[in-house]
Every structure is written in structure tokens, then in C-alpha cells.
Motif scaffolding. Structure first.
Motif, mmCIF file in Angstrom:
data_model
loop_
_atom_site.group_PDB
_atom_site.id
_atom_site.type_symbol
_atom_site.label_atom_id
_atom_site.label_comp_id
_atom_site.label_asym_id
_atom_site.label_seq_id
_atom_site.Cartn_x
_atom_site.Cartn_y
_atom_site.Cartn_z
ATOM 1 N N LEU A 67 0.818 -1.300 -0.047
ATOM 2 C CA LEU A 67 0.017 -0.051 -0.030
ATOM 3 C C LEU A 67 0.892 1.437 -0.137
ATOM 4 C CD1 LEU A 67 -3.003 0.995 -0.022
ATOM 5 C CD2 LEU A 67 -2.816 0.862 2.453
ATOM 6 N N ASP A 68 1.795 1.538 0.665
ATOM 7 C CA ASP A 68 2.548 2.566 0.861
ATOM 8 C C ASP A 68 3.620 2.683 0.307
ATOM 9 O OD1 ASP A 68 0.657 3.554 2.920
ATOM 10 O OD2 ASP A 68 1.629 2.505 4.396
ATOM 11 N N ASP A 69 4.035 1.806 -0.917
ATOM 12 C CA ASP A 69 5.027 1.923 -1.698
ATOM 13 C C ASP A 69 5.197 3.105 -2.434
ATOM 14 O OD1 ASP A 69 7.193 1.492 -3.615
ATOM 15 O OD2 ASP A 69 6.513 -0.493 -4.349
ATOM 16 N N PRO A 70 6.351 3.957 -2.265
ATOM 17 C CA PRO A 70 6.626 5.588 -3.045
ATOM 18 C C PRO A 70 6.634 5.036 -4.407
ATOM 19 C CG PRO A 70 8.179 4.656 -1.724
ATOM 20 C CD PRO A 70 7.441 3.647 -1.479
ATOM 21 N N ASP A 71 7.020 4.076 -5.008
ATOM 22 C CA ASP A 71 7.195 3.933 -6.186
ATOM 23 C C ASP A 71 6.164 3.516 -7.171
ATOM 24 O OD1 ASP A 71 9.983 4.248 -6.041
ATOM 25 O OD2 ASP A 71 10.613 2.172 -5.698
ATOM 26 N N ILE A 72 4.835 3.565 -6.597
ATOM 27 C CA ILE A 72 3.860 3.089 -7.343
ATOM 28 C C ILE A 72 2.825 4.302 -7.517
ATOM 29 C CG2 ILE A 72 4.112 0.773 -6.817
ATOM 30 C CD1 ILE A 72 1.412 1.019 -5.154
ATOM 31 N N ALA A 73 2.181 4.217 -8.859
ATOM 32 C CA ALA A 73 1.066 5.291 -8.881
ATOM 33 C C ALA A 73 -0.120 5.154 -7.983
ATOM 34 C CB ALA A 73 0.794 5.569 -10.364
ATOM 35 N N ASP A 74 -1.061 6.048 -8.003
ATOM 36 C CA ASP A 74 -2.353 6.193 -7.266
ATOM 37 C C ASP A 74 -3.308 7.030 -7.984
ATOM 38 O OD1 ASP A 74 -1.584 8.525 -6.078
ATOM 39 O OD2 ASP A 74 -1.254 7.575 -4.135
ATOM 40 N N ALA A 75 -4.498 7.054 -7.201
ATOM 41 C CA ALA A 75 -5.556 7.955 -7.872
ATOM 42 C C ALA A 75 -5.324 9.335 -7.821
ATOM 43 C CB ALA A 75 -6.594 7.611 -7.316
ATOM 44 N N MET A 76 -4.379 9.776 -6.686
ATOM 45 C CA MET A 76 -4.245 11.265 -6.654
ATOM 46 C C MET A 76 -2.841 11.655 -7.519
ATOM 47 S SD MET A 76 -6.068 12.639 -4.529
ATOM 48 C CE MET A 76 -5.027 14.342 -4.134
ATOM 49 N N ALA A 77 -2.219 10.719 -7.785
ATOM 50 C CA ALA A 77 -1.012 10.956 -8.800
ATOM 51 C C ALA A 77 -1.777 11.313 -9.995
ATOM 52 C CB ALA A 77 -0.213 9.861 -9.009
ATOM 53 N N VAL A 78 -2.796 10.698 -10.619
ATOM 54 C CA VAL A 78 -3.523 10.740 -11.745
ATOM 55 C C VAL A 78 -4.269 12.255 -11.616
ATOM 56 C CG1 VAL A 78 -5.572 10.139 -13.220
ATOM 57 C CG2 VAL A 78 -4.090 8.595 -12.121
ATOM 58 N N LYS A 79 -5.036 12.531 -10.442
ATOM 59 C CA LYS A 79 -5.508 13.930 -10.294
ATOM 60 C C LYS A 79 -4.457 14.884 -10.622
ATOM 61 C CE LYS A 79 -8.953 14.435 -7.536
ATOM 62 N NZ LYS A 79 -9.794 14.420 -6.170
ATOM 63 N N ARG A 80 -3.406 14.747 -9.936
ATOM 64 C CA ARG A 80 -2.180 15.862 -9.825
ATOM 65 C C ARG A 80 -1.680 16.091 -11.543
ATOM 66 N NH1 ARG A 80 -0.936 13.771 -4.766
ATOM 67 N NH2 ARG A 80 0.817 12.280 -5.383
ATOM 68 N N LEU A 81 -1.933 14.756 -12.145
ATOM 69 C CA LEU A 81 -1.479 14.871 -13.780
ATOM 70 C C LEU A 81 -2.426 15.535 -14.213
ATOM 71 C CD1 LEU A 81 -0.056 11.345 -14.609
ATOM 72 C CD2 LEU A 81 1.334 13.572 -14.849
ATOM 73 N N LEU A 82 -3.849 15.556 -13.866
ATOM 74 C CA LEU A 82 -4.811 16.243 -14.689
ATOM 75 C C LEU A 82 -4.705 17.664 -14.636
ATOM 76 C CD1 LEU A 82 -7.826 14.106 -13.769
ATOM 77 C CD2 LEU A 82 -6.991 14.322 -15.980
ATOM 78 N N ALA A 83 -3.896 18.235 -13.223
ATOM 79 C CA ALA A 83 -3.596 19.396 -13.200
ATOM 80 C C ALA A 83 -2.744 20.282 -14.173
ATOM 81 C CB ALA A 83 -3.177 19.895 -11.615
ATOM 82 N N PHE A 84 -1.958 19.225 -14.899
ATOM 83 C CA PHE A 84 -0.903 20.040 -15.976
ATOM 84 C C PHE A 84 -1.895 19.963 -17.317
ATOM 85 C CE2 PHE A 84 1.556 18.236 -12.802
ATOM 86 C CZ PHE A 84 2.822 19.240 -12.895
ATOM 87 N N SER A 85 -2.167 21.142 -17.544
ATOM 88 C CA SER A 85 -2.917 21.362 -19.042
ATOM 89 C C SER A 85 -2.093 20.824 -20.070
ATOM 90 C CB SER A 85 -3.294 22.892 -19.205
ATOM 91 O OG SER A 85 -2.190 23.860 -19.434
#
Length: 246
Positions: free
Chosen positions: A157-175
Motif C-alpha cells: 500500500l505505502d510503496d512510494p514507487d507506485i502510482a495512485d488515484a491522487m497521482a492521476v488527479k495531479r497529472l490532470l492539473a497539468f494542461s
């Protein structure tokens, strides 16, 4: 961009036009044999199974720019203790993604004893055509990967090397970011080659690749995305450059 009421090619997402330029988006994921029951192959708590199964379905929806509205949890196990653990994982994953108040429907197996854990999660969201992040990739775009492909007992669960839903949300912030695709069992290479094909482009891979592009990413432990050259992705790690689309 012309969008029909249909499943997106080789994605676990369906788009349905409901009025004008508004679309209903439906995504799903399932897990079987992952839990604490007698015949489960990967031994983890139902809580972990619930979190990752919910995460994948959310990531598929978010990656195309849709806003989650509701979900269903189809639990092919007894309500307690397995069902309770799965639901706790689902609720905590929603909370981690800022979706604490989202309503959802649940069904469990109350009649037949089961010897393996099985769960299906379906997410339903909405998006305007202008909000959809799909079919945006252009010639000259760089292919990036966020996260490392991992599967089975490698995933925690807490692996810093994997993506998660919040990472996708942060990517969406980049136009500047164009398409975002969660990677599943067919690996990075399969996802990138399919994206290139539907975009009418070809892939020029980097000579030395920093990750195994043919390995399954299990519960979407990484995502690939496209963007123009020179984009700086701040606050997200690890991000790897994989090649160019031309």
C-alpha cells in the motif's frame, strides 16, 4: 474529436452520451484469489484487496477526465469478516482520493460458502466533451511513465514507487499533459503501442529503458502519459521518459 456511445478500445471504460456534450463514464475492475481465504493465491488482507480494486476503477475514470459520482461493490464473499474488510478498504481509498461523500451500492454472497476472495468495483462518473482527456496525443509528444510496474506479492500500500488515484488527479492539473492511461496486465509496451496505433503514430523508444515495459503493472501501479517535449512534472516521482511518438 468524435465520440460514440461505446467502450474505449482496450480500456475498461464506457462513454455514453446523455445530453448535448455531456457523457456518462463507466469504469470497472475486479480481483480474484487475492485475500486471506483458503484458496487465495496472493495472501493479503481483504482491506488491501478493497483498496487496490477500488483504486484501479477510480484511476480509469479520472484518467479520462471524468468526475466520479458513485460506485458499486460486488463482493462474492460473506458479509463478515471478508466483506467488512473489503468495504473498509474501498471507503478508505475513496477518502484518500477526496471522495468521502460518494454514495455506493453493495452486494455480498449470503447463501453459499466461498473459499476464495472475489471483488468487482464499478465506478460511474460524468464529463463534458471539453473535459475529456483522450485522443489528445500529437506527433512529437514524449511518452512518460509515472510509477513502476509491480504485480502480486510485490505490491504494497505505502510503496512510494507506485502510482495512485491522487497521482492521476495531479497529472490532470497539468494542461500540457495529453492522454493518461493506467497500465494493467498487458504492460507499458502494450498500452503505448495501442495508443500510438489509435493516434496514427509510431513509437521511437529510448535506447535504454528505465523500467520493464513488458511486465504486468498489476493494479495499475504505473500510468503512461503523453506531453510535449520540455514539460517539467514537479511534485510527482518517479517519472521516466520512455520515448517519442512521431
Amino acid at each position: 474529436m468524435s465520440i460514440k456511445n461505446e467502450a474505449l478500445p482496450n480500456r475498461d471504460v464506457v462513454l455514453i452520451k446523455i445530453n448535448g456534450g455531456t457523457f456518462l463514464a463507466v469504469a470497472c475492475d475486479s480481483a480474484g484469489g487475492v485475500g486471506e481465504k483458503e484458496r487465495d493465491v496472493v495472501k493479503v488482507s481483504p482491506y488491501i484487496t478493497g483498496r487496490f480494486t477500488c483504486r484501479v476503477a477510480l484511476m480509469e475514470l479520472l484518467a479520462i477526465g471524468a468526475k466520479p459520482l458513485t460506485l458499486t461493490a460486488t463482493i462474492s464473499c460473506e458479509p463478515s469478516p471478508t466483506g467488512e474488510g473489503l468495504l473498509k478498504g474501498i471507503k478508505d481509498e475513496l477518502s484518500a482520493c477526496g471522495l468521502d461523500d460518494i454514495p455506493f451500492a453493495v452486494s455480498t454472497e449470503k447463501n453459499i460458502p466461498t473459499c476464495q476472495t472475489a471483488l468487482g468495483v464499478t465506478t460511474i462518473g460524468i464529463a463534458s466533451e471539453a473535459e475529456l482527456r483522450m485522443g489528445k496525443t500529437k506527433s512529437g509528444d514524449i511518452i512518460y511513465c509515472l510509477g513502476v510496474p509491480k504485480v502480486g506479492n510485490e505490491v504494497f500500500l505505502d510503496d512510494p514507487d507506485i502510482a495512485d488515484a491522487m497521482a492521476v488527479k495531479r497529472l490532470l492539473a497539468f494542461s500540457e499533459v495529453h492522454d493518461i492511461i493506467p497500465v494493467g496486465s498487458r504492460g507499458i509496451k502494450g498500452e503505448v503501442e495501442h495508443l500510438a496505433a489509435v493516434s496514427g503514430l509510431s513509437v521511437r523508444w529510448e535506447r535504454f529503458l528505465p523500467v520493464n515495459t513488458e511486465k504486468s503493472a498489476g493494479p495499475s501501479t504505473c500510468v503512461v502519459f503523453t506531453a510535449p517535449a520540455g514539460l517539467e512534472i514537479k511534485g510527482l516521482r518517479p517519472v521516466f521518459r520512455l520515448g517519442t511518438l512521431a
